[in-house]
Each structure stands twice: as C-alpha cells, then as structure tokens.
Design a protein around this motif. Sequence first.
Motif, mmCIF file in Angstrom:
data_model
loop_
_atom_site.group_PDB
_atom_site.id
_atom_site.type_symbol
_atom_site.label_atom_id
_atom_site.label_comp_id
_atom_site.label_asym_id
_atom_site.label_seq_id
_atom_site.Cartn_x
_atom_site.Cartn_y
_atom_site.Cartn_z
ATOM 1 N N THR A 15 0.854 -1.183 0.000
ATOM 2 C CA THR A 15 0.000 0.000 0.000
ATOM 3 C C THR A 15 0.891 1.233 0.000
ATOM 4 O O THR A 15 1.755 1.389 0.854
ATOM 5 C CB THR A 15 -0.920 0.008 1.235
ATOM 6 N N TRP A 16 0.682 2.095 -0.972
ATOM 7 C CA TRP A 16 1.498 3.302 -1.134
ATOM 8 C C TRP A 16 0.862 4.423 -0.329
ATOM 9 O O TRP A 16 -0.086 5.065 -0.752
ATOM 10 C CB TRP A 16 1.566 3.682 -2.608
ATOM 11 N N ASN A 17 1.400 4.641 0.867
ATOM 12 C CA ASN A 17 0.915 5.729 1.712
ATOM 13 C C ASN A 17 2.064 6.224 2.584
ATOM 14 O O ASN A 17 3.179 5.700 2.510
ATOM 15 C CB ASN A 17 -0.281 5.280 2.558
ATOM 16 N N ALA A 18 1.804 7.207 3.409
ATOM 17 C CA ALA A 18 2.851 7.817 4.228
ATOM 18 C C ALA A 18 3.433 6.837 5.246
ATOM 19 O O ALA A 18 4.588 6.968 5.649
ATOM 20 C CB ALA A 18 2.303 9.048 4.944
ATOM 21 N N GLU A 19 2.663 5.858 5.661
ATOM 22 C CA GLU A 19 3.135 4.903 6.664
ATOM 23 C C GLU A 19 3.992 3.781 6.077
ATOM 24 O O GLU A 19 4.635 3.042 6.814
ATOM 25 C CB GLU A 19 1.948 4.277 7.416
ATOM 26 N N ALA A 20 3.996 3.630 4.774
ATOM 27 C CA ALA A 20 4.771 2.561 4.132
ATOM 28 C C ALA A 20 6.250 2.957 4.155
ATOM 29 O O ALA A 20 6.723 3.706 3.314
ATOM 30 C CB ALA A 20 4.282 2.324 2.714
ATOM 31 N N GLU A 21 6.961 2.432 5.124
ATOM 32 C CA GLU A 21 8.341 2.844 5.385
ATOM 33 C C GLU A 21 9.303 2.516 4.242
ATOM 34 O O GLU A 21 10.237 3.264 3.978
ATOM 35 C CB GLU A 21 8.829 2.170 6.672
ATOM 36 N N GLU A 28 12.553 -4.005 4.349
ATOM 37 C CA GLU A 28 13.952 -3.594 4.218
ATOM 38 C C GLU A 28 14.746 -4.660 3.469
ATOM 39 O O GLU A 28 15.649 -4.349 2.693
ATOM 40 C CB GLU A 28 14.571 -3.344 5.590
ATOM 41 N N ARG A 29 14.406 -5.911 3.691
ATOM 42 C CA ARG A 29 15.098 -7.008 3.007
ATOM 43 C C ARG A 29 14.984 -6.858 1.489
ATOM 44 O O ARG A 29 15.984 -6.941 0.770
ATOM 45 C CB ARG A 29 14.513 -8.350 3.450
ATOM 46 N N LYS A 31 14.309 -4.164 -0.163
ATOM 47 C CA LYS A 31 15.005 -2.938 -0.548
ATOM 48 C C LYS A 31 16.504 -3.207 -0.691
ATOM 49 O O LYS A 31 17.137 -2.784 -1.659
ATOM 50 C CB LYS A 31 14.758 -1.850 0.496
ATOM 51 N N LEU A 32 17.076 -3.956 0.254
ATOM 52 C CA LEU A 32 18.510 -4.249 0.218
ATOM 53 C C LEU A 32 18.869 -5.231 -0.897
ATOM 54 O O LEU A 32 19.951 -5.138 -1.481
ATOM 55 C CB LEU A 32 18.975 -4.772 1.573
ATOM 56 N N ILE A 33 17.976 -6.149 -1.192
ATOM 57 C CA ILE A 33 18.208 -7.056 -2.327
ATOM 58 C C ILE A 33 18.299 -6.244 -3.611
ATOM 59 O O ILE A 33 19.198 -6.442 -4.433
ATOM 60 C CB ILE A 33 17.101 -8.126 -2.419
ATOM 61 N N ASP A 34 17.386 -5.299 -3.776
ATOM 62 C CA ASP A 34 17.390 -4.449 -4.968
ATOM 63 C C ASP A 34 18.659 -3.595 -5.020
ATOM 64 O O ASP A 34 19.293 -3.478 -6.071
ATOM 65 C CB ASP A 34 16.148 -3.555 -4.973
ATOM 66 N N LEU A 35 19.044 -3.026 -3.900
ATOM 67 C CA LEU A 35 20.270 -2.222 -3.846
ATOM 68 C C LEU A 35 21.481 -3.070 -4.233
ATOM 69 O O LEU A 35 22.345 -2.633 -4.998
ATOM 70 C CB LEU A 35 20.459 -1.634 -2.449
#
Length: 79
Positions: A15-21, A28-29, A31-35
Amino acid sequence: MSLTVKCPTCQTPVTWNAEAEFKPFCSERCKLIDLGDWASEKNAIPVKPEFAPELLDQLGYDDADFFLDNNPFEDDKNR
C-alpha cells in the motif's frame, strides 16, 4: 484513497501511503536485495554507446595521455 503497487523484488502488494516505510518495497530485506542488484550491476540502465570503442584505437587514443595536463587552449601565463 490509497494506491497498491507490487514490490519490485518479490511482487508482494504494497500500500502506497505515508506509513509505508520501505515503499515501493514491502520490507527492508527487499530494498537491500534491490540495492545489491544495482551495486553488483545485475541491474543497469541501458545506454546506447555514442561511438564504437574499437574506433579509439584507430584514432590513436592512448589511456596514458588522457590525464596529462596539456590543454592546448590554455595560455602558459594562466598556469
């Protein structure tokens, strides 16, 4: 109204909203795989070369001369 997108790494709905960190990632996992994929050049932005590298040899390009400080457009008095 919130938008739902798929995580680019695992395709989990996010869900794309302000709370989606970690948006657009689900965690985070992911995100780091993509990085890591970008850092290892598994992911890359395709570019069209402006010239063929083999032409550099034909033009007499030499890596050793690339960083020499001999600018023909610079006056000697400005050095």
